[in-house]
Write an enzyme that holds these catalytic residues in place. Sequence first.
Site, PDB file in Angstrom:
ATOM      1  N   HIS A   1       0.867  -1.188   0.000  1.00  0.00           N
ATOM      2  CA  HIS A   1       0.000   0.000   0.000  1.00  0.00           C
ATOM      3  C   HIS A   1       0.896   1.229   0.000  1.00  0.00           C
ATOM      4  O   HIS A   1       2.115   1.126   0.096  1.00  0.00           O
ATOM      5  CB  HIS A   1      -0.949  -0.008   1.191  1.00  0.00           C
ATOM      6  CG  HIS A   1      -0.294   0.095   2.529  1.00  0.00           C
ATOM      7  ND1 HIS A   1       0.513  -0.896   3.040  1.00  0.00           N
ATOM      8  CD2 HIS A   1      -0.332   1.079   3.474  1.00  0.00           C
ATOM      9  CE1 HIS A   1       0.946  -0.536   4.237  1.00  0.00           C
ATOM     10  NE2 HIS A   1       0.457   0.656   4.514  1.00  0.00           N
TER      11      HIS A   1
ATOM     12  N   HIS B   1       1.190   3.958   2.096  1.00  0.00           N
ATOM     13  CA  HIS B   1       1.670   4.708   3.248  1.00  0.00           C
ATOM     14  C   HIS B   1       3.187   4.796   3.153  1.00  0.00           C
ATOM     15  O   HIS B   1       3.858   3.859   2.699  1.00  0.00           O
ATOM     16  CB  HIS B   1       1.240   4.047   4.550  1.00  0.00           C
ATOM     17  CG  HIS B   1      -0.171   4.377   4.942  1.00  0.00           C
ATOM     18  ND1 HIS B   1      -0.952   3.544   5.709  1.00  0.00           N
ATOM     19  CD2 HIS B   1      -0.938   5.470   4.672  1.00  0.00           C
ATOM     20  CE1 HIS B   1      -2.147   4.094   5.894  1.00  0.00           C
ATOM     21  NE2 HIS B   1      -2.162   5.257   5.275  1.00  0.00           N
TER      22      HIS B   1
ATOM     23  N   ASP C   1       5.902   4.596   4.957  1.00  0.00           N
ATOM     24  CA  ASP C   1       6.895   3.648   5.468  1.00  0.00           C
ATOM     25  C   ASP C   1       6.967   2.381   4.634  1.00  0.00           C
ATOM     26  O   ASP C   1       7.853   1.550   4.841  1.00  0.00           O
ATOM     27  CB  ASP C   1       6.629   3.320   6.938  1.00  0.00           C
ATOM     28  CG  ASP C   1       5.211   2.849   7.224  1.00  0.00           C
ATOM     29  OD1 ASP C   1       4.272   3.429   6.656  1.00  0.00           O
ATOM     30  OD2 ASP C   1       5.036   1.915   8.034  1.00  0.00           O
ATOM     31  N   HIS C   2       6.069   2.232   3.669  1.00  0.00           N
ATOM     32  CA  HIS C   2       6.056   1.051   2.811  1.00  0.00           C
ATOM     33  C   HIS C   2       6.437   1.357   1.358  1.00  0.00           C
ATOM     34  O   HIS C   2       6.494   0.431   0.544  1.00  0.00           O
ATOM     35  CB  HIS C   2       4.678   0.396   2.847  1.00  0.00           C
ATOM     36  CG  HIS C   2       4.314  -0.117   4.202  1.00  0.00           C
ATOM     37  ND1 HIS C   2       4.470  -1.429   4.588  1.00  0.00           N
ATOM     38  CD2 HIS C   2       3.814   0.532   5.283  1.00  0.00           C
ATOM     39  CE1 HIS C   2       4.085  -1.578   5.841  1.00  0.00           C
ATOM     40  NE2 HIS C   2       3.687  -0.396   6.287  1.00  0.00           N
TER      41      HIS C   2
ATOM     42  N   HIS D   1      -7.292  -2.296   5.795  1.00  0.00           N
ATOM     43  CA  HIS D   1      -6.484  -1.174   6.286  1.00  0.00           C
ATOM     44  C   HIS D   1      -7.211   0.109   5.881  1.00  0.00           C
ATOM     45  O   HIS D   1      -8.050   0.071   4.965  1.00  0.00           O
ATOM     46  CB  HIS D   1      -5.089  -1.252   5.657  1.00  0.00           C
ATOM     47  CG  HIS D   1      -4.048  -0.445   6.357  1.00  0.00           C
ATOM     48  ND1 HIS D   1      -3.815  -0.529   7.708  1.00  0.00           N
ATOM     49  CD2 HIS D   1      -3.161   0.477   5.885  1.00  0.00           C
ATOM     50  CE1 HIS D   1      -2.838   0.290   8.036  1.00  0.00           C
ATOM     51  NE2 HIS D   1      -2.417   0.910   6.947  1.00  0.00           N
TER      52      HIS D   1
ATOM     53  N   ASP E   1       0.293  -4.140   6.902  1.00  0.00           N
ATOM     54  CA  ASP E   1      -0.711  -3.392   7.648  1.00  0.00           C
ATOM     55  C   ASP E   1      -2.140  -3.850   7.379  1.00  0.00           C
ATOM     56  O   ASP E   1      -2.677  -3.653   6.280  1.00  0.00           O
ATOM     57  CB  ASP E   1      -0.602  -1.912   7.307  1.00  0.00           C
ATOM     58  CG  ASP E   1       0.771  -1.341   7.637  1.00  0.00           C
ATOM     59  OD1 ASP E   1       1.711  -2.134   7.827  1.00  0.00           O
ATOM     60  OD2 ASP E   1       0.900  -0.114   7.698  1.00  0.00           O
TER      61      ASP E   1
ATOM     62  N   HIS F   1       7.677  -5.039  11.796  1.00  0.00           N
ATOM     63  CA  HIS F   1       6.868  -3.812  11.729  1.00  0.00           C
ATOM     64  C   HIS F   1       6.426  -3.380  13.132  1.00  0.00           C
ATOM     65  O   HIS F   1       5.251  -3.303  13.446  1.00  0.00           O
ATOM     66  CB  HIS F   1       5.650  -4.048  10.816  1.00  0.00           C
ATOM     67  CG  HIS F   1       4.964  -2.774  10.393  1.00  0.00           C
ATOM     68  ND1 HIS F   1       3.969  -2.191  11.135  1.00  0.00           N
ATOM     69  CD2 HIS F   1       5.120  -2.001   9.295  1.00  0.00           C
ATOM     70  CE1 HIS F   1       3.523  -1.103  10.512  1.00  0.00           C
ATOM     71  NE2 HIS F   1       4.226  -0.971   9.395  1.00  0.00           N
TER      72      HIS F   1
END
Length: 311
Positions: free
Chosen positions: A63, A65, A67-68, A143, A211, A269
Amino acid sequence: MSVRDLVVLGSASAVPTKARNHNGYLLRWDGQGLLFDPGEGTQRQMVRAGVSAHDLTWLCVTHFHGDHCLGVPGVVQRIARDGVSHRVDAAFPASGAEYWERLRHAAVFRDTDVIRARPVSGERADLDTGGAPFTLTARRLSHPVEAYGYRLEEPDGVTMLPAELDARGVRGPLVGRLQADGAVTAPDGRTVTLEECSVRRPGQKFAFVMDTRLCDGVRELADGADMLVIESTFLDEDAALAEEYGHLTAGQAGRVAADGGVRRLVLTHFSERYREEDEHRFVEQAADAFSGDIVLVHDLDRIEMPARRRG
């Protein structure tokens, strides 16, 4: 020599720490390299881990976000700069195509044409692996933004039984013909079948779950996995926060692994709210439900796939 292992390039959640970089996980599989969720700093972590852009054949983003995915620009530009000549497939949620394009072209560089976008949509998507010796499936998760987990699955094979081959006089090139055709005529005129001289060798399975709340997609991805890499952002006492933000606790990760018959559970994570001395509690809470092998990762760890199951 074939290698099947996971190189952990980062294991933090939304906020990196002194000890944990943003996400990044390289699955090395018999010459293929699947880089999952390259967060900020992934390019440097690859250097520290001794892996290169030439090792990559897939980029898989769960996805968008930060941090990914904020490591995508550096990884893409490194692929271009290092002159990677083979195709690199990039899987990501189709609903985030605008973000993919922004990341893909985030700065001026001499571009490359080897990266092929493979957007995924729907509850489940089966990705064309271009002849690689495995299937790759994306499954919708739960999510606040659209997110997918990934599952790599090797087809079942066979293990030949030398004693049975010898007893039937099947040697040399006849063995290869038996494997290819399923039956051969032995030197004495008998028909020998593959079933007589082999046992089933279950294909290995790898699942990557980031997530998400608990949902059907998590369970389907984990089912029968030899290795399950799964977020355990929160400890169980913070389950309400996990639910609110769309994450799992360590105990929930353990229950998923137990219910799915997972062999090796890899926890990652971790929220920055927890201290180093809290780490053992993630393992303990997962172990309340799961009695198998549990690995709590640290950056630059290398985790081998478990030995093959016997048929």
